[in-house]
Design an enzyme around this catalytic site. Structure first.
Site, short mmCIF file in Angstrom:
data_model
loop_
_atom_site.label_atom_id
_atom_site.label_comp_id
_atom_site.label_asym_id
_atom_site.label_seq_id
_atom_site.Cartn_x
_atom_site.Cartn_y
_atom_site.Cartn_z
N LYS A 74 0.84 -1.20 0.00
CA LYS A 74 0.00 0.00 0.00
C LYS A 74 0.87 1.25 0.00
O LYS A 74 1.71 1.41 0.89
CB LYS A 74 -0.91 -0.04 1.25
CG LYS A 74 -1.73 1.22 1.46
CD LYS A 74 -2.64 1.09 2.68
CE LYS A 74 -3.29 2.42 3.03
NZ LYS A 74 -4.04 2.39 4.28
N GLN A 95 17.46 0.14 -8.97
CA GLN A 95 17.16 -0.07 -10.38
C GLN A 95 17.28 1.21 -11.19
O GLN A 95 17.77 1.22 -12.31
CB GLN A 95 15.73 -0.59 -10.54
CG GLN A 95 15.64 -2.08 -10.38
CD GLN A 95 14.22 -2.53 -10.13
OE1 GLN A 95 13.27 -1.81 -10.42
NE2 GLN A 95 14.06 -3.72 -9.59
#
Ligand code: FAD
Length: 505
Positions: A80, A151
């Site tokens: 969430k 990333q």
């Protein structure tokens, strides 16, 4: 001389509150330091709702040494990034309270001031365009911030919480607690025995002549508040006049992909509807004020607005918003619904269990149960409730929706603490924070702006930047956020790869 230490803790109730208490106390008072016993009744069961959380939950898991992926897998959980509010300010409006800010301060000033200047100059971009969690959420993407940073090679500051199946969560914590020496007693508590001299709870009497004595008792019996309310007679501070929703209908529906990495809250004529995505189903509920709609109407509205096939029968839950006048009295500490309930709008109940437990560990009493310690616990806890209460009221009292319940919320008296916050915000765009605030400035900003409550002016320091500089800098920030968000994997893919739960039979 210090009094003798607590040797036996009895937890009454085995819902989310009871098992969270058992797990944390097993961690801090492991046997033989203390004996911990939990009593629950399968026949009575738990409330079975309470499936959205706030980022503090990760700390709870961290303290217990719980592995996140194991926990999400075991509870059919998802991640969430915040709450999407639909139709709250007015019908058609969407805003987002994300678990993050709107970027670093610029010349010591929060960026919503810079946004405000651009907005006043006619820039239509919503403040959410500068929110990293929103950028990921609107694309249905999720990975933890460290992974995102690795990333993308760019900084990504945000927090996250979880959605989970409440029944599975209690079971998960039960396994954890029992493995650490907590003993569970199955049975219905028929009576609470008081010590005639001290007035403290001496023992729980279970049906079938069983008696469970203890030193410290934790009341986690839910709304009935068997110990703190019924046995010790501690009253309830009723906040119905401030938070008028008093019922909910809950029903699950079939999972729908993509899994959204956020809770959705949709305003309805007499309340609001939640949507919580889990791996094996979607949790739905309609929270409403019974003074403005009937149970039948509320149920029909919910069932007409599910986005997957209905699974199971709708359940009606009744509650009174507010809290116990004392959370800790004599040798009883109330947690969870036994302590209070302010409605589920910002998923704060489990957080309150967690902070209550942390405070209890911090203020752990001796056998003398020095009332000054209880009184400090009660003072801080009451403040924490009041701050959350004000934040929740803000969602309602500044909505411009036309229906009678919303009109009522616009005209009802609100606490002075909240009026003060609104006045300061409108005067200069600042949010005065009190002690024990759960919600920091960016969350208040999201609800103010979502309800179109705008400050009259921005911080004058903003004018020290040329307009070209301001526009260029804000555009750069917005683009960087969007660029990073594009590189985050889809939430569904992340969940299916990292923490896939067993397929429900
Ligand atoms: P319960 O789950 O009711 O557990 C009570 C326990 O006491 C049970 O084990 C029961 O068997 C036992 N018990 C009771 N009486 C006896 C007896 N006589 N003898 C033996 N045992 C007994 N919170 C959030 O953080 N996020 C949310 O999204 C959220 N949504 C909610 C939606 C609704 C509509 C409601 C009402 C609440 C929501 N909550 C939410 C709150 C959340 O559900 C609770 O805080 C949480 O589940 C803790 O409940 P509990 O353990 O206190 O009570």
């Amino acid at each position: 001389m210090a009094a003798a230490p607590i040797r036996k803790v009895v937890i009454a109730g085995g819902g989310t509150a009871g098992w969270m208490a058992a797990a944390l106390l097993a961690r801090f008072l492991p046997p033989p330091v203390a004996q911990i016993v939990l009593v629950e009744s399968d026949e009575i069961g738990t409330i079975g709702v309470g499936e959205a959380t706030v980022p503090l939950m990760a700390q709870f898991n961290g303290v217990l040494g719980i592995d996140e992926k194991d926990f999400v897998t075991a509870t059919q959980g998802t991640f969430k990034l915040g709450i999407q509010f639909c139709d709250w300010g007015e019908i058609g409006n969407v805003h987002f309270n994300g678990f993050g800010d709107y970027g670093e301060a610029i010349q010591g000033v929060s960026p919503h001031h810079h946004w405000l200047k651009l907005h006043q100059l006619g820039d239509p971009a919503p403040i959410e365009d500068w929110s990293m969690p929103y950028a990921a959420a609107r694309r249905d993407r999720f990975a933890p911030p460290e992974a995102v940073q690795q990333q993308s090679g760019e900084a990504a500051f945000f927090k996250y919480a979880y959605h989970f199946d409440a029944g599975l969560y209690a079971r998960y914590l039960r396994t954890y607690a029992e493995a650490r020496g907590v003993t569970r007693q199955e049975g219905r508590i028929a009576d609470v025995e008081l010590d005639p001299e001290t007035g403290r709870v001496a023992a729980l009497r279970l049906e079938g002549e069983r008696r469970i004595a203890g030193d410290l008792f934790i009341d986690c019996t839910g709304f009935v508040a068997l110990l703190i309310g019924q046995a010790l007679g501690v009253g309830y501070a009723d906040w119905s006049a401030l938070l008028p929703c008093d019922r909910a209908i809950a029903v699950p529906s079939a999972r729908r992909d993509p899994l959204t990495p956020y809770t959705r809250s949709i305003a309805r004529p007499a309340g609001w509807q939640w949507r919580i995505p889990l791996q094996h189903r979607t949790g739905n509920g309609h929270v409403y004020a019974s003074a403005f709609t009937s149970d039948e109407e509320a149920t029909a509205l919910l069932l007409a607005n599910l986005d997957g096939a209905q699974l199971g029968e709708p359940r009606l839950l009744r509650f009174t918003t507010g809290h116990r006048e004392k959370f800790w009295y004599k040798n009883v500490v109330a947690l969870g619904l036994a302590a209070g309930f302010m409605e589920p709008l910002e998923s704060t109940s489990i957080q309150l269990i967690q902070t209550g437990l942390a405070r209890l560990v911090e203020y752990l009493p001796d056998m003398d149960f020095d009332p000054v310690i209880a009184s400090e616990y009660n003072r801080v806890t009451a403040n924490e409730y009041a701050r959350i209460r004000d934040f929740l009221i803000l969602h309602y009292c500044r909505s411009r929706r036309p229906e009678p319940m919303w009109q009522h919320c616009r005209t009802m008296a609100i606490p002075d603490t909240l009026s003060h916050k609104i006045s300061i915000w409108q005067a200069c765009g600042r949010v005065p924070l009190y002690s024990e605030e759960s919600y920091q400035e960016p969350s208040w900003v999201s609800i103010f702006l979502g309800n179109k409550v705008l400050p009259r002016r921005y911080d004058p320091i903003v004018d020290q930047l040329t307009l070209q500089h301001l526009r260029g800098g804000m555009a750069q920030r917005r683009e960087a956020i969007a660029r990073v968000a594009e590189r985050i994997p889809p939430h569904t893919v992340f969940v299916d790869r990292a923490c896939p739960a067993p397929v429900a039979a």
